[in-house]
Design an enzyme around this catalytic site. Sequence first.
Site: not given
Ligand code: HPA
Length: 280
Positions: A37, A68, A90, A92-93, A120, A218-219, A242, A255
């Site tokens: 991402s 994406h 992903h 989650y999709e 990310a 998440m990947s 983050n 996001h």
């Molecule tokens: N958690 C999960 N996925 C992420 C995060 C996070 O804090 N930051 C970027 N992708």
Amino acid sequence: MQPNQKSESMIDQIRETADFLKKKTGLSPEAGIVLGSGLGGLVDEIEVSHTIPYKEIPNFLKSTVEGHAGKFIFGKLGGKQVVAMQGRFHYYEGYPMQKVTFPIRVMKLLGVHTLFVSNAAGGLNPAFETGDLMIIRDHINHFPEHPLRGPNLDEFGTRFPEMSEVYCKKLIGKAKRIASENKIKFQTGVYIGSPGPTLETPAEYKMFRIWGADSTGMSTVPEVIVARHSGMRCFGISVITNLTEPSEMEKPTTHEEVQEVAGQAAKKMTVIFKSLIEEL
Ligand code: HPA
């Protein structure tokens, strides 16, 4: 449907897709790159010969997430033929793991022997700062579905792949040298992949840290498992977008922020990927 039927059709689909791409490009890339991402900037460094949107590729899914772009990019990077995924699939999709990891197996049939992955990620290690690069030295699979569950695809690898060195130590060593030579600050650590799409609660971040993880996203984990199953060497970088310590959580992560931080850090990641590919 019987489990074995599923495996037969999966193999046929992977072959059909690889044949389509071989015919269309006439290329046999040796390195594959998965761009996370906001990390698509690496593509600017590729001498692009073919850009193929996923929607034009048989058996591919459409990537649904903002940021994406959803294309396969063929070209030269660091003097080598590469194929890059700008946009990944992903869990989650809503896709099954066999579909999430489908492009990795297609890459294998195209000739890719080394996979470069990026993501990310949230930083769990309190020493990390936003924008840091973390060279992934190991991972924890926290997804509820395993990409190798079901009949084994013997054409790719063994039923019970061993996982003692998932991320190639030699490439990690080289990456550290390249980062130092280019004055790029880096961290090294363990990535935990979890399903999303929610970001974690403070209690969940704390749990991941106790488990030994340094970054979370998440990947990546499913793709790397499938790549290792087929014998590819793997190298990965998390861009820390983050921080997840309780004091940092007072302002929730968006996001957009994740994309923005990733976009800036992409340049440093590109230097490392490109130099590693040059030395392949
Ligand atoms: N958690 C999960 N996925 C992420 C995060 C996070 O804090 N930051 C970027 N992708």
